[in-house]
Design a protein around this motif. Structure first.
Motif, PDB file in Angstrom:
ATOM      1  N   SER A  44       0.861  -1.170   0.000  1.00  0.00           N
ATOM      2  CA  SER A  44       0.000   0.000   0.000  1.00  0.00           C
ATOM      3  C   SER A  44       0.905   1.229   0.000  1.00  0.00           C
ATOM      4  N   PRO A  45       0.348   2.427  -0.172  1.00  0.00           N
ATOM      5  CA  PRO A  45       1.196   3.627  -0.139  1.00  0.00           C
ATOM      6  C   PRO A  45       2.011   3.758   1.140  1.00  0.00           C
ATOM      7  N   LYS A  46       1.487   3.248   2.250  1.00  0.00           N
ATOM      8  CA  LYS A  46       2.217   3.327   3.520  1.00  0.00           C
ATOM      9  C   LYS A  46       3.048   2.076   3.805  1.00  0.00           C
ATOM     10  N   MET A  47       2.836   1.025   3.040  1.00  0.00           N
ATOM     11  CA  MET A  47       3.573  -0.235   3.216  1.00  0.00           C
ATOM     12  C   MET A  47       4.106  -0.670   1.854  1.00  0.00           C
ATOM     13  N   THR A  48       5.104   0.049   1.380  1.00  0.00           N
ATOM     14  CA  THR A  48       5.585  -0.151   0.015  1.00  0.00           C
ATOM     15  C   THR A  48       6.376  -1.446  -0.156  1.00  0.00           C
ATOM     16  N   ARG A  49       6.765  -2.078   0.941  1.00  0.00           N
ATOM     17  CA  ARG A  49       7.508  -3.339   0.853  1.00  0.00           C
ATOM     18  C   ARG A  49       6.661  -4.539   1.269  1.00  0.00           C
ATOM     19  N   GLY A  50       5.376  -4.323   1.395  1.00  0.00           N
ATOM     20  CA  GLY A  50       4.484  -5.400   1.811  1.00  0.00           C
ATOM     21  C   GLY A  50       4.054  -5.240   3.252  1.00  0.00           C
ATOM     22  N   ASN A  51       2.988  -5.921   3.609  1.00  0.00           N
ATOM     23  CA  ASN A  51       2.439  -5.810   4.964  1.00  0.00           C
ATOM     24  C   ASN A  51       3.385  -6.435   5.992  1.00  0.00           C
ATOM     25  N   PRO A  52       3.759  -5.698   7.041  1.00  0.00           N
ATOM     26  CA  PRO A  52       4.688  -6.228   8.054  1.00  0.00           C
ATOM     27  C   PRO A  52       4.181  -7.490   8.739  1.00  0.00           C
ATOM     28  N   ASN A  53       2.860  -7.585   8.928  1.00  0.00           N
ATOM     29  CA  ASN A  53       2.292  -8.776   9.557  1.00  0.00           C
ATOM     30  C   ASN A  53       2.530 -10.002   8.689  1.00  0.00           C
ATOM     31  N   LEU A  54       2.373  -9.840   7.384  1.00  0.00           N
ATOM     32  CA  LEU A  54       2.638 -10.935   6.452  1.00  0.00           C
ATOM     33  C   LEU A  54       4.115 -11.317   6.498  1.00  0.00           C
ATOM     34  N   HIS A  55       4.997 -10.328   6.479  1.00  0.00           N
ATOM     35  CA  HIS A  55       6.434 -10.608   6.532  1.00  0.00           C
ATOM     36  C   HIS A  55       6.805 -11.339   7.830  1.00  0.00           C
ATOM     37  N   TYR A  56       6.178 -10.955   8.930  1.00  0.00           N
ATOM     38  CA  TYR A  56       6.489 -11.601  10.207  1.00  0.00           C
ATOM     39  C   TYR A  56       6.154 -13.092  10.165  1.00  0.00           C
ATOM     40  N   HIS A  57       4.980 -13.427   9.646  1.00  0.00           N
ATOM     41  CA  HIS A  57       4.576 -14.839   9.623  1.00  0.00           C
ATOM     42  C   HIS A  57       5.371 -15.626   8.577  1.00  0.00           C
ATOM     43  N   LEU A  58       5.786 -14.966   7.508  1.00  0.00           N
ATOM     44  CA  LEU A  58       6.677 -15.632   6.556  1.00  0.00           C
ATOM     45  C   LEU A  58       8.043 -15.879   7.202  1.00  0.00           C
ATOM     46  N   ALA A  59       8.489 -14.937   8.018  1.00  0.00           N
ATOM     47  CA  ALA A  59       9.747 -15.142   8.745  1.00  0.00           C
ATOM     48  C   ALA A  59       9.643 -16.344   9.675  1.00  0.00           C
ATOM     49  N   LYS A  60       8.517 -16.465  10.380  1.00  0.00           N
ATOM     50  CA  LYS A  60       8.319 -17.608  11.269  1.00  0.00           C
ATOM     51  C   LYS A  60       8.262 -18.916  10.477  1.00  0.00           C
ATOM     52  N   LEU A  61       7.632 -18.871   9.316  1.00  0.00           N
ATOM     53  CA  LEU A  61       7.551 -20.062   8.453  1.00  0.00           C
ATOM     54  C   LEU A  61       8.957 -20.548   8.098  1.00  0.00           C
ATOM     55  N   TYR A  62       9.786 -19.646   7.601  1.00  0.00           N
ATOM     56  CA  TYR A  62      11.135 -20.037   7.187  1.00  0.00           C
ATOM     57  C   TYR A  62      12.015 -20.382   8.381  1.00  0.00           C
ATOM     58  N   GLU A  63      11.785 -19.737   9.508  1.00  0.00           N
ATOM     59  CA  GLU A  63      12.549 -20.081  10.712  1.00  0.00           C
ATOM     60  C   GLU A  63      12.241 -21.515  11.137  1.00  0.00           C
ATOM     61  N   GLU A  64      10.968 -21.884  11.110  1.00  0.00           N
ATOM     62  CA  GLU A  64      10.579 -23.243  11.492  1.00  0.00           C
ATOM     63  C   GLU A  64      11.142 -24.280  10.529  1.00  0.00           C
TER      64      GLU A  64
END
Length: 341
Positions: free
Chosen positions: A121-141
């Motif tokens: 979005s205009p305020k989240m130009t690199r993607g939603n932080p909540n989505l990135h957080y759960h993707l980080a947890k996915l790859y960490e696991e």
């Protein structure tokens, strides 16, 4: 949804289960699409998302992956349409489904990239932080640690990123403790998140059990480099930047990923003029050209604070020099500055 519509939807769900039990997966998929069309037209997004979640798990159980990924793409579209990328429960459902598809990495990555793109979005130009957080947890696991760190960087939570990087550092040699911190600090600065870089460095230093000295100057030259870099960024003086990089030249050349980050940091914060082409020296040639600017500018290393913490007076702790066999190998490529754009 009116009672009659609810009854029709229930009949279709029953028919879906019958098709699954009979092995008629194509027909089951088409019934899902019919239901999703009805739910979407009536803006009943929660029912639609619930249907996709339950159906994808059924298709995964039966190894029907074409239908699984088709429905996952529809899930992403509905998250965008209903504005639910910040809905923690929905994104956790999405992550749980993705976690069952690690053996289909190409298709899964395509869905992930689509989700990131559509969550912008205009305020989240690199993607939603909540989505990135759960993707980080996915790859960490999944122990895909470099990918996990990439998404932690964009999760807008430098404290959690620091705690993860502490775990990540345990997979390397003790002599690389400062490398993991420096990589993250430089990456935060590349994406112009100075405050996140400060928070990250503070938490990493205070919480890492192998960093004994908690106040500057530290026992690790690269930590001192990060500390002084963050101090000098508000001033934006090129002489300070050149002096700092020259003082820690030896340590900065330990990791190839530093060079492009230092180029962008020098340009963004200190007005460093970097040539378009770095010549045949590659990334290390870029660093060499950066340090050559020191002598051309006749900047003297007369800052006692730098010298007291410089690598001339320090050596990176080499606690594990003969323990390579204990090191966890990580095959993922390093995160480069270009990956953060």
């Amino acid at each position: 949804m009116p009672p009659t519509a609810k009854g029709a939807a229930q009949r279709l769900k029953t028919k879906f289960n019958t098709h699954i039990e009979s092995g008629n997966f194509y027909e089951a998929h088409q019934l899902c699409n019919t239901l999703l069309f009805r739910y979407t037209n009536s803006e009943n997004y929660d029912e639609a998302l619930d249907l996709i979640t339950s159906s994808t798990h059924v298709f995964i159980d039966h190894k029907i992956y074409h239908s699984t990924f088709d429905l996952l793409n529809q899930y992403v579209n509905l998250l965008e349409k209903s504005g639910q990328f910040s809905n923690n429960e929905r994104v956790m459902e999405f992550k749980a489904t993705l976690s069952r598809l690690s053996s289909h990495e190409d298709e899964r990555l395509a869905v992930i990239n689509s989700a990131i793109k559509k969550s912008k979005s205009p305020k989240m130009t690199r993607g939603n932080p909540n989505l990135h957080y759960h993707l980080a947890k996915l790859y960490e696991e999944e122990f895909q640690l470099q990918k996990a760190r990439y998404h932690y960087i964009f999760s807008n939570d430098p404290k959690k990123c620091a705690l993860f990087c502490i775990k990540l550092s345990h997979a390397g040699l003790a002599s690389e403790v400062a490398l993991f911190a420096t990589q993250a600090v430089l990456q935060y600065l590349v994406i112009v998140e100075v405050e996140y870089a400060k928070t990250f460095l503070e938490v990493y230093i205070q919480c890492h059990p192998k960093i004994v000295t908690k106040l500057a100057p530290f026992d690790y030259p690269l930590l001192n480099f990060c500390y002084f870099l963050l101090i000098h960024i508000p001033e934006g003086k090129i002489d300070n930047y050149l002096r700092l990089t020259s003082t820690y030249e030896k340590s900065l050349k330990r990791d190839k990923s530093f060079a492009p980050c230092l180029e962008k940091i020098g340009a963004n914060y200190f007005g460093l003029a970097v040539p378009k082409k770095t010549g045949s020296g590659g990334l290390m040639g870029l660093l060499d050209s950066l340090f050559d600017n020191m002598s051309e500018g006749d900047v003297k290393l007369d800052n006692e604070e730098y010298l007291s913490a410089s690598e001339d007076n320090q050596e990176e702790p080499d606690l594990d020099s003969n323990q390579d066999s204990k090191r966890v190998k990580m095959s993922e490529p390093r995160i480069e500055a270009s990956d953060l754009d």
